[in-house]
Design an enzyme around this catalytic site. Structure first.
Site: not given
Length: 173
Positions: A103, A122
């Site tokens: 990501h 995250h």
């Protein structure tokens, strides 16, 4: 106001039937043997074969830090203790993954309790027993897994990567 007298008024049915014929003709020329246009072969990446460790150095469910395909690409090598798809070694339980989250590139941490790699940025989670499958979080792809080969003497070699490593246009720079 007078229109152009050179235009032909084509009805909807005639337009669609001609379109279907043109599409079928184009498809037939692409499929007929001997008539096909040669397509260039896609670029094949040649991965280096790097020795990561020896089977005797691994402890069950304890990750070992490695780098592949180069020193700037951190990863881990893990003996999971149970046969898994894509596992290498005599027990089919040795796997290796990139530890850069797909990501945003945060470094991943291994959780031995559930055999996952977890992102502190995250909260993406990846299942090591299922080939780095993303099970939660913001990532949009699975974790890159290294293709492993185990030699007769127990040496473990990485010989490829199945996904794109974060921050790279190509895994091999």
């Amino acid at each position: 106001m007078k229109g152009c007298d050179k235009l032909i008024d084509v009805g909807r049915r005639q337009f669609l039937s001609r379109g279907v014929l043109a599409t079928a003709g184009a498809a037939a020329t692409a499929v007929l043997p001997g008539q096909a246009v040669a397509k260039p072969n896609p670029a094949r990446v040649e991965y280096p074969s790097n020795r990561l460790a020896n089977v005797s150095q691994l402890k069950p469910n304890t990750p070992m830090d490695v780098s592949y395909p180069d020193k700037d690409s951190p990863g881990i090598l893990i003996k999971l203790g149970a046969r898994v798809v894509g596992g290498a070694g005599p027990d089919g339980d040795i796997v290796a993954f990139s530890t850069l989250c797909p990501h945003k590139g945060f470094p991943l941490n291994y959780a031995a309790a559930d055999k996952t790699l977890n992102c502190p940025g995250h909260y993406s989670r990846f299942d090591c027993e299922k080939g780095g499958l993303q099970i939660m979080g913001q990532a949009t792809q699975n974790l890159p897994q290294f293709t492993l080969r185990v030699a007769a003497n127990g040496d473990i070699f990485a010989e490829g990567v199945d996904e794109l490593i974060y921050g790279r246009l190509s895994n091999v720079l």
